[in-house]
Scaffold this motif. Structure first.
Motif, PDB file in Angstrom:
ATOM      1  N   ALA A   1       0.835  -1.199   0.000  1.00 26.01           N
ATOM      2  CA  ALA A   1       0.000   0.000   0.000  1.00 26.01           C
ATOM      3  C   ALA A   1       0.869   1.248   0.000  1.00 26.01           C
ATOM      4  O   ALA A   1       0.604   2.211  -0.724  1.00 26.01           O
ATOM      5  CB  ALA A   1      -0.923  -0.003   1.216  1.00 26.01           C
ATOM      6  N   GLY A   2       1.939   1.250   0.804  1.00 25.54           N
ATOM      7  CA  GLY A   2       2.809   2.425   0.897  1.00 25.54           C
ATOM      8  C   GLY A   2       3.518   2.712  -0.412  1.00 25.54           C
ATOM      9  O   GLY A   2       3.573   3.854  -0.869  1.00 25.54           O
ATOM     10  N   ILE A   3       4.059   1.671  -1.064  1.00 31.42           N
ATOM     11  CA  ILE A   3       4.803   1.900  -2.307  1.00 31.42           C
ATOM     12  C   ILE A   3       3.844   2.276  -3.423  1.00 31.42           C
ATOM     13  O   ILE A   3       4.149   3.136  -4.261  1.00 31.42           O
ATOM     14  CB  ILE A   3       5.632   0.646  -2.671  1.00 31.42           C
ATOM     15  CG1 ILE A   3       6.700   0.415  -1.598  1.00 31.42           C
ATOM     16  CG2 ILE A   3       6.301   0.814  -4.018  1.00 31.42           C
ATOM     17  CD1 ILE A   3       7.614   1.594  -1.349  1.00 31.42           C
ATOM     18  N   MET A   4       2.642   1.677  -3.429  1.00 28.16           N
ATOM     19  CA  MET A   4       1.661   2.071  -4.436  1.00 28.16           C
ATOM     20  C   MET A   4       1.295   3.540  -4.264  1.00 28.16           C
ATOM     21  O   MET A   4       1.174   4.287  -5.234  1.00 28.16           O
ATOM     22  CB  MET A   4       0.415   1.179  -4.309  1.00 28.16           C
ATOM     23  CG  MET A   4      -0.555   1.267  -5.451  1.00 28.16           C
ATOM     24  SD  MET A   4       0.215   1.313  -7.065  1.00 28.16           S
ATOM     25  CE  MET A   4      -0.170  -0.248  -7.720  1.00 28.16           C
ATOM     26  N   GLN A   5       1.171   3.991  -3.003  1.00 28.14           N
ATOM     27  CA  GLN A   5       0.865   5.399  -2.755  1.00 28.14           C
ATOM     28  C   GLN A   5       2.024   6.280  -3.208  1.00 28.14           C
ATOM     29  O   GLN A   5       1.822   7.342  -3.787  1.00 28.14           O
ATOM     30  CB  GLN A   5       0.566   5.609  -1.260  1.00 28.14           C
ATOM     31  CG  GLN A   5       0.553   7.055  -0.788  1.00 28.14           C
ATOM     32  CD  GLN A   5      -0.601   7.855  -1.372  1.00 28.14           C
ATOM     33  OE1 GLN A   5      -1.562   7.284  -1.880  1.00 28.14           O
ATOM     34  NE2 GLN A   5      -0.498   9.172  -1.306  1.00 28.14           N
ATOM     35  N   ALA A   6       3.268   5.830  -2.980  1.00 23.19           N
ATOM     36  CA  ALA A   6       4.434   6.613  -3.430  1.00 23.19           C
ATOM     37  C   ALA A   6       4.407   6.756  -4.948  1.00 23.19           C
ATOM     38  O   ALA A   6       4.672   7.838  -5.487  1.00 23.19           O
ATOM     39  CB  ALA A   6       5.724   5.942  -2.971  1.00 23.19           C
ATOM     40  N   PHE A   7       4.066   5.683  -5.663  1.00 25.44           N
ATOM     41  CA  PHE A   7       3.973   5.738  -7.132  1.00 25.44           C
ATOM     42  C   PHE A   7       2.839   6.663  -7.554  1.00 25.44           C
ATOM     43  O   PHE A   7       3.014   7.521  -8.414  1.00 25.44           O
ATOM     44  CB  PHE A   7       3.723   4.336  -7.704  1.00 25.44           C
ATOM     45  CG  PHE A   7       4.963   3.634  -8.136  1.00 25.44           C
ATOM     46  CD1 PHE A   7       5.806   3.072  -7.201  1.00 25.44           C
ATOM     47  CD2 PHE A   7       5.306   3.556  -9.473  1.00 25.44           C
ATOM     48  CE1 PHE A   7       6.963   2.426  -7.590  1.00 25.44           C
ATOM     49  CE2 PHE A   7       6.461   2.908  -9.875  1.00 25.44           C
ATOM     50  CZ  PHE A   7       7.292   2.333  -8.936  1.00 25.44           C
ATOM     51  N   ALA A   8       1.663   6.451  -6.951  1.00 25.89           N
ATOM     52  CA  ALA A   8       0.493   7.227  -7.354  1.00 25.89           C
ATOM     53  C   ALA A   8       0.767   8.715  -7.133  1.00 25.89           C
ATOM     54  O   ALA A   8       0.553   9.543  -8.017  1.00 25.89           O
ATOM     55  CB  ALA A   8      -0.726   6.787  -6.555  1.00 25.89           C
ATOM     56  N   HIS A   9       1.280   9.047  -5.940  1.00 25.65           N
ATOM     57  CA  HIS A   9       1.513  10.452  -5.657  1.00 25.65           C
ATOM     58  C   HIS A   9       2.634  11.005  -6.514  1.00 25.65           C
ATOM     59  O   HIS A   9       2.541  12.128  -7.006  1.00 25.65           O
ATOM     60  CB  HIS A   9       1.835  10.662  -4.168  1.00 25.65           C
ATOM     61  CG  HIS A   9       2.189  12.073  -3.858  1.00 25.65           C
ATOM     62  ND1 HIS A   9       3.465  12.455  -3.509  1.00 25.65           N
ATOM     63  CD2 HIS A   9       1.463  13.197  -3.896  1.00 25.65           C
ATOM     64  CE1 HIS A   9       3.480  13.757  -3.344  1.00 25.65           C
ATOM     65  NE2 HIS A   9       2.280  14.235  -3.560  1.00 25.65           N
ATOM     66  N   GLY A  10       3.702  10.226  -6.720  1.00 24.64           N
ATOM     67  CA  GLY A  10       4.830  10.714  -7.517  1.00 24.64           C
ATOM     68  C   GLY A  10       4.385  11.093  -8.920  1.00 24.64           C
ATOM     69  O   GLY A  10       4.657  12.209  -9.383  1.00 24.64           O
ATOM     70  N   LEU A  11       3.681  10.183  -9.593  1.00 21.11           N
ATOM     71  CA  LEU A  11       3.246  10.459 -10.964  1.00 21.11           C
ATOM     72  C   LEU A  11       2.200  11.575 -10.996  1.00 21.11           C
ATOM     73  O   LEU A  11       2.277  12.491 -11.810  1.00 21.11           O
ATOM     74  CB  LEU A  11       2.684   9.180 -11.587  1.00 21.11           C
ATOM     75  CG  LEU A  11       3.721   8.087 -11.879  1.00 21.11           C
ATOM     76  CD1 LEU A  11       3.042   6.760 -12.131  1.00 21.11           C
ATOM     77  CD2 LEU A  11       4.577   8.476 -13.071  1.00 21.11           C
ATOM     78  N   ALA A  12       1.217  11.502 -10.091  1.00 19.41           N
ATOM     79  CA  ALA A  12       0.138  12.481 -10.127  1.00 19.41           C
ATOM     80  C   ALA A  12       0.642  13.871  -9.759  1.00 19.41           C
ATOM     81  O   ALA A  12       0.241  14.875 -10.350  1.00 19.41           O
ATOM     82  CB  ALA A  12      -0.987  12.062  -9.181  1.00 19.41           C
ATOM     83  N   LYS A  13       1.543  13.946  -8.768  1.00 19.11           N
ATOM     84  CA  LYS A  13       1.998  15.274  -8.346  1.00 19.11           C
ATOM     85  C   LYS A  13       2.910  15.898  -9.388  1.00 19.11           C
ATOM     86  O   LYS A  13       2.835  17.110  -9.641  1.00 19.11           O
ATOM     87  CB  LYS A  13       2.685  15.191  -6.973  1.00 19.11           C
ATOM     88  CG  LYS A  13       2.850  16.501  -6.240  1.00 19.11           C
ATOM     89  CD  LYS A  13       1.606  17.355  -6.250  1.00 19.11           C
ATOM     90  CE  LYS A  13       0.449  16.793  -5.477  1.00 19.11           C
ATOM     91  NZ  LYS A  13       0.568  16.911  -4.064  1.00 19.11           N
ATOM     92  N   ALA A  14       3.725  15.074 -10.055  1.00 15.25           N
ATOM     93  CA  ALA A  14       4.536  15.600 -11.154  1.00 15.25           C
ATOM     94  C   ALA A  14       3.619  16.136 -12.252  1.00 15.25           C
ATOM     95  O   ALA A  14       3.844  17.231 -12.794  1.00 15.25           O
ATOM     96  CB  ALA A  14       5.452  14.508 -11.704  1.00 15.25           C
ATOM     97  N   ALA A  15       2.550  15.383 -12.571  1.00 15.10           N
ATOM     98  CA  ALA A  15       1.603  15.825 -13.589  1.00 15.10           C
ATOM     99  C   ALA A  15       0.930  17.122 -13.171  1.00 15.10           C
ATOM    100  O   ALA A  15       0.744  18.039 -13.974  1.00 15.10           O
ATOM    101  CB  ALA A  15       0.552  14.744 -13.817  1.00 15.10           C
ATOM    102  N   MET A  16       0.572  17.221 -11.882  1.00 12.29           N
ATOM    103  CA  MET A  16      -0.160  18.393 -11.419  1.00 12.29           C
ATOM    104  C   MET A  16       0.712  19.643 -11.465  1.00 12.29           C
ATOM    105  O   MET A  16       0.279  20.713 -11.899  1.00 12.29           O
ATOM    106  CB  MET A  16      -0.656  18.132 -10.000  1.00 12.29           C
ATOM    107  CG  MET A  16      -1.944  18.842  -9.689  1.00 12.29           C
ATOM    108  SD  MET A  16      -2.559  18.339  -8.086  1.00 12.29           S
ATOM    109  CE  MET A  16      -4.154  17.737  -8.555  1.00 12.29           C
TER     110      MET A  16
END
Lengths: 483, 100
Positions: free
Chosen positions: A331-346
């Motif tokens: 769950a933690g690493i999936m959140q790191a991926f999700a946030h990393g990609l989404a925040k870079a996009a944002m």
């Protein structure tokens, strides 16, 4: 030398170092093309490494053939490989983005490419380090390169933000170094794998102090509430590609180290008291509520995204009471991926909006959706991931977190994760509502290069599509999992 | 008391002084000096604590050399940024955080 360049482990450190230095030698503002070409190669290296780790288990490489304890060993298990994959996956689209973002010869872009290369070399080195002291050196490399990137704009506000960031990061790594000193003094080793059985066999109070210092220093560097004070001015004030790099990757590096220490050498200490893992979870909960509240109230677009990072980092720390099972780590690493990609996009989408409207308040975005539909779509997709709506990677992360929490009777964590998603919806929709307002046709927007919009869109769609391909990532984390 | 332990104790005294300076001082040069004091404290502990029966251990000495290089680089960066801030604002203190 050629052999080292073909092995993915040293290659992932040498390649960004090489193009960073090449960019420096080429002169101010230049070096985008070699960076993008080499980054593609790094990405391929990462895929090859992933394949290798999935097939044969953790990979190691003794640098220069010396080997520990005299030399330095590089090591990639499933967790490290996942972080390397995230780093290259975010860096490559951002390099394409930055090439179009910085006009040739623009003063604020003078040192972007060399610093970008050094930052990536530091990050890759950090994920591959197998000993605590090498981690300290790479941690400092990452910190110094990141401070340089924040200061790049050269304005008084940016210099002040960079100095504040520098002092925070130096204090954090100083505490970490003292912890390393105490551990070396107690055991005579800094190798992570050698330390694990030693700490488990005998841990004097001094080692407890060392562990506390290291974790505290790293939490300061991860900007966990209440140590987040330096993050919003640094991430909100820098140029858009820099903000994206810092929010998506740099704060994750120190989080990765906390995780590595917590699961590795410090595992016997964190098991001493059942309430100990709840401390990071408590701070994470506070971060989610405080960061979301500040993001909802922010007037400037990039400040809002920076405070959203404070909130999203909170989720990463919710997993600590759940680390007894693999589900918590996943769950933690999936959140790191999700946030990393989404925040870079944002941040990338925000950079387009700021370039187009010439200002960075949320109120000034009225009418942007008519002119820049692709950018707004990217912003919306990234928002979907942050809110955790299906089928995004953010949804998968929250799903796994809630599943792990309910499986271990920690329903409080599940509640916090759900509440955080609702708060994220409030600040994302605040921006979208403003952008979709209809305005008089005479309101003019500056034209922006299409590649900026497409890079933002690529990152945002990756953050959503990863939700459909999460199984491979989860498999990767099995490799090297001890518990 | 062995020399090594003495080094470590001096380091243990220097480190919190440096941390306090970094947190409390407002003048930027003082904060940079405080950071160096903190670093020296950690280096003394690293070298002193590892020294057993007055036989020097070479590994922590190599580490401290690396650490000194990092600290010099960090100090140089901090000084360059401080100079730039002084040129722009005429002050040697960080402005208060703007609340946004």
């Amino acid at each position: 030398m050629t052999e080292a360049l073909l092995d993915p482990l040293p290659g992932l450190i040498l390649l960004p170092l090489a193009w960073g230095i090449a960019a420096f030698l080429l002169g101010p503002g230049r070096g985008a093309a070699p960076a993008i070409v080499t980054l593609s190669l790094q990405f391929l290296f990462c895929l090859q490494l992933t394949h290798q780790v999935l097939a044969d288990g953790p990979a190691t490489h003794p640098v220069g053939g010396w080997g520990a304890p005299l030399g330095i060993d590089l090591m990639a298990d499933g967790l490290a490989t996942a972080m390397l994959l995230l780093t290259q996956a975010v860096a490559l689209p951002l390099a394409v983005y930055a090439r179009a973002y910085f006009r040739p010869g623009a003063p604020e872009a003078r040192h972007f490419w060399p610093l970008f290369g050094l930052l990536l070399a530091g990050l890759n080195g950090l994920f591959l380090s197998a000993d605590l002291f090498n981690v300290y050196v790479t941690l400092e490399l990452v910190g110094l390169a990141a401070v340089g990137l924040v200061a790049m704009g050269g304005g008084a506000g940016q210099i002040a933000a960079a100095l504040r960031y520098l002092f925070a990061t130096l204090l954090g790594s100083g505490a970490y170094l003292l912890g390393v000193a105490l551990i070396y003094g107690s055991y005579g080793s800094v190798s992570i794998t050698t330390l694990e059985p030693l700490v488990a066999a005998h841990a004097p109070t001094l080692v407890g102090l060392a562990g506390g210092l290291m974790l505290l220093g790293l939490m300061l560097k991860t900007a966990l509430f209440p140590f987040h004070f330096w993050l919003p001015p640094a991430h909100g004030g820098a140029a858009a590609p820099v903000s994206a790099l810092l929010s998506a990757l740099v704060v994750k590096a120190s989080f990765y180290l906390i995780l590595r220490l917590w699961l590795g050498p410090l595992a016997p200490l964190s098991a001493l008291h059942p309430l100990l893992p709840w401390l990071p979870a408590l701070l994470g909960t506070a971060a989610i509520f405080w960061g979301s509240w500040k993001a909802i109230r922010a007037l400037r677009l990039k400040m809002m995204i920076a405070y959203s990072t404070v909130a999203q980092l909170g989720y990463l720390f919710l997993i600590f009471p759940l680390l007894g099972a693999l589900g918590g780590l996943q769950a933690g690493i999936m959140q790191a991926f999700a946030h990393g990609l989404a925040k870079a996009a944002m941040f990338a989408a925000a950079g387009v909006l700021i370039k187009a409207t010439g200002q960075d308040t949320i109120a000034g975005l009225a009418g942007a959706a008519q002119k820049l539909p692709l950018t707004l779509f990217a912003f919306g997709l990234a928002g979907v991931t942050l809110m955790g709506l299906p089928p995004s990677a953010g949804f998968l992360a929250k799903w796994q977190l809630i599943e792990a929490a309910l499986g271990q009777d920690c329903w409080l964590i599940a509640l916090v994760a759900l509440a955080g998603g609702l708060l994220a919806a409030v600040y994302v929709f605040r921006v979208l509502r403003q952008a979709f307002l209809l305005t008089a046709p005479e309101s003019s927007l500056q034209p922006v290069p299409r590649s900026l919009e497409w890079a933002a869109f690529a990152l945002a769609s990756a953050s959503v599509l990863l939700g459909l391909r999460g199984v491979e990532l989860m498999q990767l984390l099995h490799v090297g999992w001890a518990g | 008391m062995s020399t090594g332990l003495l080094f470590a104790l001096v380091g243990a005294a220097l480190f919190p002084m440096g941390v306090a300076g970094l947190l409390v001082q407002r003048h930027l040069l003082r904060r940079i000096l405080a950071f160096n004091l903190m670093g020296s404290g950690a280096f003394l502990i690293l070298v002193g604590l590892a020294q057993r029966q007055d036989v020097a251990d070479p590994v922590p000495q190599a580490m401290v050399l690396t650490g000194i290089v990092v600290a010099v680089a960090a100090t140089a960066l901090a000084l360059a940024l401080t100079r730039r801030l002084y040129a722009l604002t005429g002050r040697l203190e960080l402005p208060d955080v703007e609340h946004d």
